[in-house]
Design a protein around this motif. Sequence first.
Motif, short mmCIF file in Angstrom:
data_model
loop_
_atom_site.label_atom_id
_atom_site.label_comp_id
_atom_site.label_asym_id
_atom_site.label_seq_id
_atom_site.Cartn_x
_atom_site.Cartn_y
_atom_site.Cartn_z
N UNK A 46 0.82 -1.21 0.00
CA UNK A 46 0.00 0.00 0.00
C UNK A 46 0.85 1.26 0.00
N UNK A 47 0.55 2.15 -0.94
CA UNK A 47 1.16 3.47 -0.90
C UNK A 47 0.45 4.28 0.19
N UNK A 48 -0.86 4.29 0.13
CA UNK A 48 -1.69 4.94 1.14
C UNK A 48 -2.68 3.89 1.63
N UNK A 49 -2.52 3.45 2.85
CA UNK A 49 -3.32 2.34 3.37
C UNK A 49 -4.64 2.82 3.98
N UNK A 50 -5.59 1.91 4.01
CA UNK A 50 -6.86 2.19 4.65
C UNK A 50 -6.74 1.96 6.16
N UNK A 51 -7.79 2.28 6.88
CA UNK A 51 -7.80 2.17 8.33
C UNK A 51 -7.34 0.82 8.84
N UNK A 52 -6.43 0.82 9.78
CA UNK A 52 -5.91 -0.40 10.37
C UNK A 52 -4.64 -0.92 9.71
N UNK A 53 -4.30 -0.38 8.54
CA UNK A 53 -3.11 -0.84 7.80
C UNK A 53 -2.08 0.27 7.64
N UNK A 54 -2.22 1.35 8.39
CA UNK A 54 -1.35 2.51 8.23
C UNK A 54 0.13 2.21 8.41
N UNK A 55 0.44 1.17 9.17
CA UNK A 55 1.84 0.83 9.41
C UNK A 55 2.56 0.47 8.11
N UNK A 56 1.81 0.11 7.09
CA UNK A 56 2.41 -0.31 5.83
C UNK A 56 2.44 0.79 4.77
N UNK A 57 2.01 1.98 5.13
CA UNK A 57 2.01 3.09 4.18
C UNK A 57 3.42 3.49 3.77
N UNK A 58 3.54 3.92 2.54
CA UNK A 58 4.81 4.40 2.02
C UNK A 58 4.81 5.91 1.83
N UNK A 59 3.77 6.58 2.24
CA UNK A 59 3.72 8.02 2.08
C UNK A 59 4.81 8.69 2.90
N UNK A 60 5.20 9.89 2.48
CA UNK A 60 6.18 10.65 3.24
C UNK A 60 7.62 10.24 2.94
N UNK A 61 8.42 10.14 3.99
CA UNK A 61 9.84 9.86 3.84
C UNK A 61 10.13 8.55 3.10
N UNK A 62 9.38 7.51 3.39
CA UNK A 62 9.60 6.22 2.73
C UNK A 62 9.37 6.34 1.22
N UNK A 63 8.35 7.08 0.81
CA UNK A 63 8.08 7.27 -0.62
C UNK A 63 9.22 8.03 -1.29
N UNK A 64 9.78 8.99 -0.59
CA UNK A 64 10.91 9.75 -1.15
C UNK A 64 12.13 8.86 -1.33
#
Length: 77
Positions: A46-64
Amino acid sequence: MRDFVDFWATDLGMGYDGAGNYIEQLAWYDAELRLDEYVAGAAIYALAASGGWESYELLGEAAQILHQYLSVHPPRG
């Protein structure tokens, strides 16, 4: 990613750079996939995860960091 920062730092000695550590693991995985000519592709959960999966988001520093990695290691064609 966020749920594993303490584990990576304390158990694996990787430090507390969660975004960097996550992308480092994805880079390792990418290198392994590139060894197999039969692999056509892979997807990050997930680049932007839904509720409950936010730990796997790549937004922000990880995406950069991922963007920088991909600029040096383009997808094979």
